[in-house]
Design a protein around this motif. Structure first.
Motif, PDB file in Angstrom:
ATOM      1  N   ILE A   7      79.773 189.867 -26.612  1.00 11.64           N
ATOM      2  CA  ILE A   7      79.126 188.798 -27.371  1.00 11.64           C
ATOM      3  C   ILE A   7      77.619 188.858 -27.190  1.00 11.64           C
ATOM      4  CG2 ILE A   7      78.943 186.293 -27.664  1.00 11.64           C
ATOM      5  CD1 ILE A   7      81.561 187.578 -28.729  1.00 11.64           C
ATOM      6  N   ARG A   8      77.173 189.141 -25.985  1.00 14.43           N
ATOM      7  CA  ARG A   8      75.733 189.249 -25.723  1.00 14.43           C
ATOM      8  C   ARG A   8      75.089 190.266 -26.670  1.00 14.43           C
ATOM      9  NH1 ARG A   8      71.736 188.654 -22.014  1.00 14.43           N
ATOM     10  NH2 ARG A   8      70.396 190.417 -21.601  1.00 14.43           N
ATOM     11  N   SER A   9      75.659 191.442 -26.750  1.00  8.33           N
ATOM     12  CA  SER A   9      75.140 192.488 -27.635  1.00  8.33           C
ATOM     13  C   SER A   9      75.224 192.073 -29.095  1.00  8.33           C
ATOM     14  CB  SER A   9      75.907 193.792 -27.434  1.00  8.33           C
ATOM     15  OG  SER A   9      75.695 194.293 -26.142  1.00  8.33           O
ATOM     16  N   TYR A  10      76.326 191.436 -29.461  1.00 11.52           N
ATOM     17  CA  TYR A  10      76.512 190.990 -30.840  1.00 11.52           C
ATOM     18  C   TYR A  10      75.408 190.012 -31.244  1.00 11.52           C
ATOM     19  CZ  TYR A  10      78.387 188.563 -34.875  1.00 11.52           C
ATOM     20  OH  TYR A  10      78.536 187.994 -36.115  1.00 11.52           O
ATOM     21  N   VAL A  11      75.121 189.038 -30.398  1.00 10.42           N
ATOM     22  CA  VAL A  11      74.106 188.026 -30.703  1.00 10.42           C
ATOM     23  C   VAL A  11      72.718 188.664 -30.785  1.00 10.42           C
ATOM     24  CG1 VAL A  11      72.959 185.941 -29.835  1.00 10.42           C
ATOM     25  CG2 VAL A  11      75.445 186.109 -29.763  1.00 10.42           C
ATOM     26  N   ILE A  12      72.395 189.524 -29.844  1.00  9.23           N
ATOM     27  CA  ILE A  12      71.097 190.208 -29.858  1.00  9.23           C
ATOM     28  C   ILE A  12      70.955 191.051 -31.120  1.00  9.23           C
ATOM     29  CG2 ILE A  12      69.712 192.004 -28.730  1.00  9.23           C
ATOM     30  CD1 ILE A  12      70.799 190.887 -26.036  1.00  9.23           C
ATOM     31  N   ASP A  13      71.996 191.812 -31.456  1.00  9.00           N
ATOM     32  CA  ASP A  13      71.949 192.671 -32.648  1.00  9.00           C
ATOM     33  C   ASP A  13      71.817 191.843 -33.923  1.00  9.00           C
ATOM     34  OD1 ASP A  13      72.174 194.883 -31.019  1.00  9.00           O
ATOM     35  OD2 ASP A  13      74.295 195.233 -31.457  1.00  9.00           O
ATOM     36  N   TYR A  22      63.819 183.120 -30.974  1.00  4.96           N
ATOM     37  CA  TYR A  22      63.819 181.722 -30.547  1.00  4.96           C
ATOM     38  C   TYR A  22      62.392 181.237 -30.410  1.00  4.96           C
ATOM     39  CZ  TYR A  22      64.254 177.579 -27.667  1.00  4.96           C
ATOM     40  OH  TYR A  22      64.154 176.301 -27.191  1.00  4.96           O
ATOM     41  N   GLN A  23      62.123 180.092 -30.972  1.00  8.33           N
ATOM     42  CA  GLN A  23      60.817 179.443 -30.832  1.00  8.33           C
ATOM     43  C   GLN A  23      61.072 178.013 -30.374  1.00  8.33           C
ATOM     44  OE1 GLN A  23      57.717 180.847 -31.337  1.00  8.33           O
ATOM     45  NE2 GLN A  23      56.909 178.954 -30.524  1.00  8.33           N
ATOM     46  N   ALA A  24      60.620 177.683 -29.181  1.00  8.05           N
ATOM     47  CA  ALA A  24      60.822 176.329 -28.654  1.00  8.05           C
ATOM     48  C   ALA A  24      60.085 175.322 -29.544  1.00  8.05           C
ATOM     49  CB  ALA A  24      60.317 176.238 -27.227  1.00  8.05           C
ATOM     50  N   THR A  25      60.714 174.184 -29.742  1.00  7.27           N
ATOM     51  CA  THR A  25      60.135 173.110 -30.548  1.00  7.27           C
ATOM     52  C   THR A  25      59.696 171.979 -29.619  1.00  7.27           C
ATOM     53  OG1 THR A  25      62.237 171.948 -30.815  1.00  7.27           O
ATOM     54  CG2 THR A  25      61.710 173.664 -32.452  1.00  7.27           C
ATOM     55  N   PRO A  26      58.908 171.042 -30.125  1.00  2.00           N
ATOM     56  CA  PRO A  26      58.569 169.863 -29.322  1.00  2.00           C
ATOM     57  C   PRO A  26      59.826 169.098 -28.878  1.00  2.00           C
ATOM     58  CG  PRO A  26      57.092 170.014 -31.192  1.00  2.00           C
ATOM     59  CD  PRO A  26      58.161 171.063 -31.392  1.00  2.00           C
ATOM     60  N   VAL A  43      70.065 175.288 -17.061  1.00  2.00           N
ATOM     61  CA  VAL A  43      69.358 176.548 -17.207  1.00  2.00           C
ATOM     62  C   VAL A  43      69.965 177.280 -18.397  1.00  2.00           C
ATOM     63  CG1 VAL A  43      68.734 178.734 -16.110  1.00  2.00           C
ATOM     64  CG2 VAL A  43      68.940 176.644 -14.729  1.00  2.00           C
ATOM     65  N   ILE A  44      69.152 177.449 -19.420  1.00  2.00           N
ATOM     66  CA  ILE A  44      69.611 178.115 -20.638  1.00  2.00           C
ATOM     67  C   ILE A  44      68.995 179.502 -20.663  1.00  2.00           C
ATOM     68  CG2 ILE A  44      69.545 178.039 -23.156  1.00  2.00           C
ATOM     69  CD1 ILE A  44      69.485 175.007 -22.939  1.00  2.00           C
ATOM     70  N   ASP A  45      69.812 180.498 -20.972  1.00  4.72           N
ATOM     71  CA  ASP A  45      69.298 181.864 -20.976  1.00  4.72           C
ATOM     72  C   ASP A  45      68.938 182.314 -22.395  1.00  4.72           C
ATOM     73  OD1 ASP A  45      71.646 182.741 -22.254  1.00  4.72           O
ATOM     74  OD2 ASP A  45      72.569 183.390 -20.400  1.00  4.72           O
ATOM     75  N   GLU A  46      68.485 183.551 -22.497  1.00  2.38           N
ATOM     76  CA  GLU A  46      67.995 184.071 -23.770  1.00  2.38           C
ATOM     77  C   GLU A  46      69.069 184.111 -24.861  1.00  2.38           C
ATOM     78  OE1 GLU A  46      67.071 188.298 -23.976  1.00  2.38           O
ATOM     79  OE2 GLU A  46      68.332 188.650 -22.229  1.00  2.38           O
TER      80      GLU A  46
END
Length: 80
Positions: A7-13, A22-26, A43-46
């Motif tokens: 799943i990690r590879s799938y999401v990155i691809d 990902y761009q953090a919002t206010p 703790v949220i990862d990439e």
């Protein structure tokens, strides 16, 4: 041997193919502050961030996000 991509590879691809980052919002900053003030540690990862970005852009819907997140967390914590 399992030939299915993890799943990690799938999401990155998927994010790479669509040019999504990902761009953090206010609102994300506010949620972090509220969580910290409540005494919780989240703790949220990439990959989790990428799933949020994919959902925000409409690349995946809410059900897909929940499914992928569940599969990712299963994968992540089974490796420990």
């Amino acid at each position: 041997m399992d030939t299915q991509p993890n799943i990690r590879s799938y999401v990155i691809d998927l994010a790479d193919q669509l040019g999504i980052r990902y761009q953090a919002t206010p609102e994300d900053a506010l949620a972090d502050i509220a969580t910290r003030l409540a005494g919780d540690e989240v703790v949220i990862d990439e990959i989790e961030d990428l799933l949020v970005a994919l959902k925000r852009t409409g690349a995946i819907n809410g059900n897909e996000m929940v499914t992928l997140l569940g599969q990712y967390l299963d994968e992540k914590f089974s490796e420990r």
